[in-house]
Write an enzyme that holds these catalytic residues in place. Sequence first.
Site, PDB file in Angstrom:
ATOM      1  N   HIS A  61      35.167  77.612  81.346  1.00 22.92           N
ATOM      2  CA  HIS A  61      36.292  76.978  80.664  1.00 22.92           C
ATOM      3  C   HIS A  61      36.360  77.430  79.214  1.00 22.92           C
ATOM      4  O   HIS A  61      35.443  77.175  78.419  1.00 22.92           O
ATOM      5  CB  HIS A  61      36.110  75.457  80.745  1.00 22.92           C
TER       6      HIS A  61
ATOM      7  N   HIS B  95      43.721  77.132  72.119  1.00 28.78           N
ATOM      8  CA  HIS B  95      44.061  75.965  72.937  1.00 28.78           C
ATOM      9  C   HIS B  95      45.076  75.047  72.284  1.00 28.78           C
ATOM     10  O   HIS B  95      46.078  74.675  72.890  1.00 28.78           O
ATOM     11  CB  HIS B  95      42.799  75.160  73.264  1.00 28.78           C
TER      12      HIS B  95
END
Length: 253
Positions: free
Chosen positions: A15, A59
């Site tokens: 991730h 992100h």
Amino acid sequence: MPALPPSFLARPIAHRGLHDRAVGVIENSPAAFAAAIAAGYGIELDLQLSRDGVAMVFHDDSLDRLTGETGPVRARDAAALGQIALAGARAGDRIPTLGAVLEQVAGKVPLLIELKDQSGGLGVAGRDLERAVAATLAGYRGDVAVMSFNPAMMAAMADLAPDLPRGLTSCGFDPAEWTTLAPETCAMLAEIGSFDAVGASFISHDWRDLARPRVAALKAAAVPILCWTVKSPEVEQVARQMADQITFEGYLA
């Protein structure tokens, strides 16, 4: 609809790369991607858009959490963003472009790319990020798939890059958490109601919600079920009862 390549099911997916802030390897950084490649893991990463229309690997929609700067990512050009150091990065890593990451990965491991919502409410907000992604991925020879919480973005990718495997990032969409969405929108999204309409071939679902009947129905129809974000071996054991592959962080899957 293009199928998810088998490589995504063959190895766990790191991730935002194999990051570890304690040793200066920051999420979505070149160092995190290098660590994932060295360990043989797939890579998940996130994309935001620069002011001049470049897909940036980052992100948040704001610079505040991950850098020493403040303000929206989209308020700065790619060249300026590329000079911003990621806070705590031991190697002085800066915000990379998607193109730079493609050169780094070069097909060594599968690449799962999440397009972050640009509308503020999982709606239609133009196709600037989608166009940038489609253009950057054109000709890339490695295994790659795109996904988003926003079905409209995957519908756009179906038009712009129909040969790219695409999926939906999904969860229970609790209205108490998704406060910008109407309850009926949350209900539709929780049931992954746009799956067929956007030509999706997989989902990446919150591991805490894998018991949802809709997830079981998709699995029964041979749809690959990925999940996010597993943070321990114990959770991995639970998640794998339904998920075909996990996205993980904080330990070695």
